[in-house]
Scaffold this motif. Structure first.
Motif, mmCIF file in Angstrom:
data_model
loop_
_atom_site.group_PDB
_atom_site.id
_atom_site.type_symbol
_atom_site.label_atom_id
_atom_site.label_comp_id
_atom_site.label_asym_id
_atom_site.label_seq_id
_atom_site.Cartn_x
_atom_site.Cartn_y
_atom_site.Cartn_z
ATOM 1 N N PHE A 45 42.205 -11.985 42.476
ATOM 2 C CA PHE A 45 41.530 -12.644 41.353
ATOM 3 C C PHE A 45 40.881 -13.942 41.809
ATOM 4 C CE2 PHE A 45 44.947 -10.065 39.907
ATOM 5 C CZ PHE A 45 44.414 -9.375 38.833
ATOM 6 N N ILE A 46 39.675 -14.166 41.379
ATOM 7 C CA ILE A 46 39.026 -15.448 41.653
ATOM 8 C C ILE A 46 38.283 -15.882 40.393
ATOM 9 C CG2 ILE A 46 36.983 -14.396 42.784
ATOM 10 C CD1 ILE A 46 37.179 -16.923 44.733
ATOM 11 N N SER A 47 38.501 -17.157 40.001
ATOM 12 C CA SER A 47 37.901 -17.635 38.754
ATOM 13 C C SER A 47 37.209 -18.967 38.955
ATOM 14 C CB SER A 47 38.984 -17.756 37.677
ATOM 15 O OG SER A 47 40.041 -18.563 38.129
ATOM 16 N N SER A 48 36.246 -19.263 38.085
ATOM 17 C CA SER A 48 35.509 -20.521 38.180
ATOM 18 C C SER A 48 36.418 -21.695 37.817
ATOM 19 C CB SER A 48 34.310 -20.476 37.244
ATOM 20 O OG SER A 48 34.759 -20.297 35.912
ATOM 21 N N SER A 49 37.323 -21.471 36.864
ATOM 22 C CA SER A 49 38.349 -22.452 36.503
ATOM 23 C C SER A 49 39.413 -21.668 35.747
ATOM 24 C CB SER A 49 37.772 -23.565 35.621
ATOM 25 O OG SER A 49 37.028 -23.002 34.573
ATOM 26 N N ASN A 50 40.535 -22.296 35.444
ATOM 27 C CA ASN A 50 41.685 -21.650 34.774
ATOM 28 C C ASN A 50 42.293 -20.575 35.707
ATOM 29 O OD1 ASN A 50 40.904 -23.201 32.612
ATOM 30 N ND2 ASN A 50 40.020 -21.505 31.473
ATOM 31 N N LYS A 344 37.436 -15.147 23.689
ATOM 32 C CA LYS A 344 36.418 -14.099 23.551
ATOM 33 C C LYS A 344 36.033 -13.701 24.971
ATOM 34 C CE LYS A 344 34.946 -16.455 19.458
ATOM 35 N NZ LYS A 344 33.988 -17.436 18.933
ATOM 36 N N ASP A 345 36.212 -12.436 25.272
ATOM 37 C CA ASP A 345 36.067 -11.995 26.658
ATOM 38 C C ASP A 345 35.083 -10.828 26.734
ATOM 39 O OD1 ASP A 345 36.409 -10.847 29.172
ATOM 40 O OD2 ASP A 345 38.587 -11.008 29.166
ATOM 41 N N THR A 362 37.099 -2.845 40.119
ATOM 42 C CA THR A 362 36.575 -4.197 40.169
ATOM 43 C C THR A 362 36.022 -4.533 38.786
ATOM 44 O OG1 THR A 362 34.926 -5.614 41.184
ATOM 45 C CG2 THR A 362 34.419 -3.285 41.131
ATOM 46 N N GLU A 363 36.149 -5.799 38.392
ATOM 47 C CA GLU A 363 35.586 -6.177 37.100
ATOM 48 C C GLU A 363 35.234 -7.652 37.038
ATOM 49 O OE1 GLU A 363 38.881 -4.448 35.105
ATOM 50 O OE2 GLU A 363 39.707 -6.353 34.425
ATOM 51 N N TYR A 364 34.274 -7.952 36.177
ATOM 52 C CA TYR A 364 33.815 -9.321 35.994
ATOM 53 C C TYR A 364 33.966 -9.674 34.509
ATOM 54 C CZ TYR A 364 30.599 -13.170 35.264
ATOM 55 O OH TYR A 364 30.053 -14.368 34.859
ATOM 56 N N HIS A 365 34.595 -10.821 34.258
ATOM 57 C CA HIS A 365 34.790 -11.279 32.879
ATOM 58 C C HIS A 365 34.051 -12.585 32.651
ATOM 59 C CE1 HIS A 365 38.470 -8.763 31.964
ATOM 60 N NE2 HIS A 365 38.457 -8.695 33.284
ATOM 61 N N ARG A 366 33.389 -12.671 31.507
ATOM 62 C CA ARG A 366 32.782 -13.930 31.067
ATOM 63 C C ARG A 366 33.612 -14.334 29.851
ATOM 64 N NH1 ARG A 366 31.252 -18.119 31.935
ATOM 65 N NH2 ARG A 366 29.639 -19.253 30.829
ATOM 66 N N THR A 383 43.722 -29.677 31.080
ATOM 67 C CA THR A 383 42.678 -29.552 32.100
ATOM 68 C C THR A 383 42.013 -28.171 32.061
ATOM 69 O OG1 THR A 383 44.246 -28.758 33.744
ATOM 70 C CG2 THR A 383 43.897 -31.140 33.662
ATOM 71 N N SER A 384 42.467 -27.314 31.152
ATOM 72 C CA SER A 384 41.872 -25.974 31.105
ATOM 73 C C SER A 384 40.457 -26.051 30.546
ATOM 74 C CB SER A 384 42.743 -25.032 30.271
ATOM 75 O OG SER A 384 42.820 -25.498 28.947
ATOM 76 N N LYS A 385 39.639 -25.107 30.989
ATOM 77 C CA LYS A 385 38.219 -25.104 30.607
ATOM 78 C C LYS A 385 37.955 -24.083 29.507
ATOM 79 C CE LYS A 385 36.400 -27.985 33.775
ATOM 80 N NZ LYS A 385 37.684 -28.638 34.124
ATOM 81 N N LYS A 386 36.958 -24.406 28.704
ATOM 82 C CA LYS A 386 36.616 -23.544 27.577
ATOM 83 C C LYS A 386 35.829 -22.303 28.031
ATOM 84 C CE LYS A 386 33.848 -23.684 23.361
ATOM 85 N NZ LYS A 386 32.878 -24.490 22.615
ATOM 86 N N ASP A 387 34.844 -22.523 28.888
ATOM 87 C CA ASP A 387 34.015 -21.409 29.366
ATOM 88 C C ASP A 387 34.296 -21.154 30.835
ATOM 89 O OD1 ASP A 387 32.267 -20.678 27.066
ATOM 90 O OD2 ASP A 387 31.811 -22.830 27.186
ATOM 91 N N TRP A 388 34.632 -19.930 31.152
ATOM 92 C CA TRP A 388 34.955 -19.630 32.558
ATOM 93 C C TRP A 388 34.648 -18.186 32.914
ATOM 94 C CZ3 TRP A 388 40.037 -17.067 33.375
ATOM 95 C CH2 TRP A 388 40.717 -16.847 32.173
ATOM 96 N N ASP A 389 34.589 -17.922 34.223
ATOM 97 C CA ASP A 389 34.314 -16.582 34.727
ATOM 98 C C ASP A 389 35.489 -16.119 35.569
ATOM 99 O OD1 ASP A 389 31.108 -16.529 34.454
ATOM 100 O OD2 ASP A 389 31.798 -18.476 35.189
ATOM 101 N N LEU A 390 35.722 -14.819 35.541
ATOM 102 C CA LEU A 390 36.807 -14.253 36.343
ATOM 103 C C LEU A 390 36.310 -12.978 37.011
ATOM 104 C CD1 LEU A 390 39.921 -14.008 37.070
ATOM 105 C CD2 LEU A 390 40.113 -12.669 34.975
ATOM 106 N N PHE A 391 36.602 -12.878 38.319
ATOM 107 C CA PHE A 391 36.275 -11.659 39.041
ATOM 108 C C PHE A 391 37.583 -11.083 39.571
ATOM 109 C CE2 PHE A 391 35.492 -9.531 43.093
ATOM 110 C CZ PHE A 391 34.596 -8.552 42.684
ATOM 111 N N ALA A 392 37.767 -9.773 39.414
ATOM 112 C CA ALA A 392 39.012 -9.156 39.875
ATOM 113 C C ALA A 392 38.723 -7.892 40.670
ATOM 114 C CB ALA A 392 39.896 -8.820 38.680
ATOM 115 N N LEU A 393 39.568 -7.663 41.676
ATOM 116 C CA LEU A 393 39.461 -6.496 42.543
ATOM 117 C C LEU A 393 40.868 -5.926 42.685
ATOM 118 C CD1 LEU A 393 37.372 -5.106 44.535
ATOM 119 C CD2 LEU A 393 38.356 -6.555 46.304
#
Lengths: 399, 150
Positions: A45-50, A344-345, A362-366, A383-393
């Protein structure tokens, strides 16, 4: 005590029957029904934040999801089945444990082919929605991350299985199969995630599951192209206060209702589930008695492509409080950010299963909102962010 | 001369196509172990067996269900035409049985020849194979029972 006695009696009867019948039914034919299955699953998993399953927001992402399971089953008699499954699971800072997932005795006391009725005793999977009973097996959940508004990852232990009994009834008709399950039992203990989920902080005492009553009615057409399910859960928790506690020994009662539906037309499958949940907190002293109405739903479309590829698109929404969708009240009461009250995902995914044994997904979440985040992986909610992206493999194997 | 040869070959191909229509090549027969006493099953009874709902033959012998891989063409055809179910329904059913402890799954075999060999050597086994494979395999070596589906 009561459930132990209930468990022991049929077990003893079964042992006795096995010994008495050993001349008639050869040990060989009973052993012939023995089956062993298992799975291994590794996620990245890799995310922009959170953080999701470990430090996914770090530069290198996180390999924080590892699931290994093995199960054995045997039917010494046609009416009697025994099954056990052990799971090891590492999920970020949330889980790192081996546990018995189910261990049960299944007695089909009535079977005419068209109708089966029976009882299961022991540790039984909780029938909630389409996916809960097999939520840890990558091949049976449609995506790497199940819709978090319904299959909360952070409350997994509470939902997973319960020690108790289940009555079941199957009826096959000209238009398809009807299946009813009614369970009663004690859910597995959870970690402090439970307290954070209900109080929004790790309370000094411990919140313990008391009992759960579950029922699920499912219809599936003969071809399998149409599925409809209704699940109802009544879950009760008790707060054991510590010596110097802010709270009294209160109770939490959670009632939830899920409507699930699925339709496949050719290579296209549409799946939707809707959750209505009511949580009642009472007798906590300083905390006024309160009622929380949560809502969640998702809609997912899957399309089968050539070469065993499948593409998925999903929109998943959840609100902790349906009367406070923006989290204004939540933020005012808890001091946490507003976006911790909803998620909301939007997801797009691709999976490839070259054969029955292997799968790469594999999947991408906004994502907008942070209510699905675990406290274990995100200890500082401010410190959590409201808008973030997540990529999973994910790489999965089963046998 | 050459024209004649081509015509002969062409005729043979035409004939072959008529004899072995694609549907024939993939037509399946339900087969069972030689000790099985049942010689015919209704579609419903066949479904109960492959849906893993019944565990024994009328004479009390445990049923052992064999299938081919989910992506095997014959498996797809068998599940759709004989059982009236999509292969994904069967997989979902068997996975739920296996991974929630509520039942069992059939034994998955690699190919039809294995299917015939294993069923002819087992007790209470049931599976399927295409007619051409069954006809092609020597009846002396393998002894399977054919089950009529009504």
């Amino acid at each position: 005590m009561f459930s132990l006695l209930m468990l022991n009696k049929p077990l003893r009867a079964a042992m006795l029957l096995l010994v008495m019948n050993s001349g008639h039914v050869s040990a060989n034919s009973a052993f012939d029904t023995f089956q062993l299955h298992g799975f291994v699953n590794q996620g990245y998993f890799i995310s922009s934040s959170n953080n999701v399953y470990g430090k996914s927001s770090s530069n290198n992402g996180s390999l924080g999801l590892t699931e290994v399971g093995i199960n054995a089953s045997i039917r010494p008699f046609s009416q009697l089945g025994l099954a056990v499954q052990g799971i090891y699971r590492k999920a970020g800072a949330l889980n790192n444990e081996a546990q018995i997932d189910f261990a049960l005795l299944d007695w089909t006391f009535y079977n005419t082919g068209n109708t089966q009725a029976g009882v299961r005793l022991g540790r039984i999977k909780n029938p909630i929605g389409f996916y809960n009973e097999t939520r840890d097996i990558a091949f049976t959940r449609t995506t790497i991350l199940l819709p978090q508004g319904i299959y909360y990852e952070r409350l997994r232990n509470l939902y997973l299985s319960a020690d108790g009994a289940q009555l079941y009834f199957n009826q096959s008709t000209n238009i398809g199969d009807f299946n009813l399950k009614i369970s009663a039992g004690k859910p597995l203990d959870d970690i402090k995630e439970l307290e954070v989920a209900f109080f929004s902080f790790d309370a000094p005492g411990t919140l313990k599951p008391k009992d759960a009553y579950l029922s699920k009615l499912e219809y599936e057409s003969t071809s399998g192209a149409t599925r409809i399910a209704l699940s109802y859960v009544d879950l009760n928790l008790q707060y054991d206060k510590s010596t110097h506690d802010v709270f009294d020994a209160g109770d939490i009662s959670v009632n939830l209702f899920i409507l699930s539906a699925q339709k496949s037309i050719g290579k296209f499958t549409l799946t939707g589930e809707h959750l209505w949940q009511e949580s009642n907190l009472s007798n906590f002293g300083v905390l006024p008695d309160s009622k929380l109405l949560s809502r969640s739903y998702f809609l997912q479309g899957d399309y089968l492509l050539p070469h065993n590829l499948q593409m998925s698109l999903r929109y998943d929404v959840s609100y902790l409080n349906k009367d406070d969708k923006d989290g204004d009240l939540y933020s005012a009461l808890t001091g946490r950010p507003k976006h911790a009250a909803y998620t909301k995902d939007m997801m797009i995914g691709l999976r490839w299963a070259p054969n029955n044994q292997w799968m790469i997904s594999t999947e991408y979440h906004r994502i907008n909102g942070s209510s699905s985040l675990s406290y274990a992986d995100n200890p500082d909610t401010n410190t959590s962010k409201k808008d973030w992206d997540l990529f999973a493999l994910q790489l999965s194997y089963r046998f | 001369m050459i024209d004649n040869l081509i015509n002969k070959q062409f005729l043979t191909i035409i004939l072959l196509v008529f004899i072995y229509k694609p549907s024939d090549l993939l037509a399946s027969d339900v087969i069972a172990s030689p000790n099985v006493q049942t010689t015919s099953l209704s579609i419903n009874e066949l479904r109960h067996i492959f849906f893993m709902r019944v565990q024994e033959w009328p004479d009390g012998t445990p049923i052992k269900v064999y299938v081919l891989n989910d992506s095997n063409e014959l498996h797809k055809k068998f599940s759709k035409e004989k059982l009236g179910a999509f292969p994904y329904k069967l997989r979902r059913l068997w996975d739920r049985n296996t991974f929630s402890g509520t039942g069992q799954a059939p034994i998955v075999l690699d190919n039809e020849l294995d299917m015939i060999k294993i069923i002819s050597a087992s007790q209470g086994g049931i599976g399927y194979a295409s007619k051409t494979i069954i006809n092609g395999s020597s009846q002396g070596d393998f002894n399977v029972l054919f089950i009529d589906v009504e």
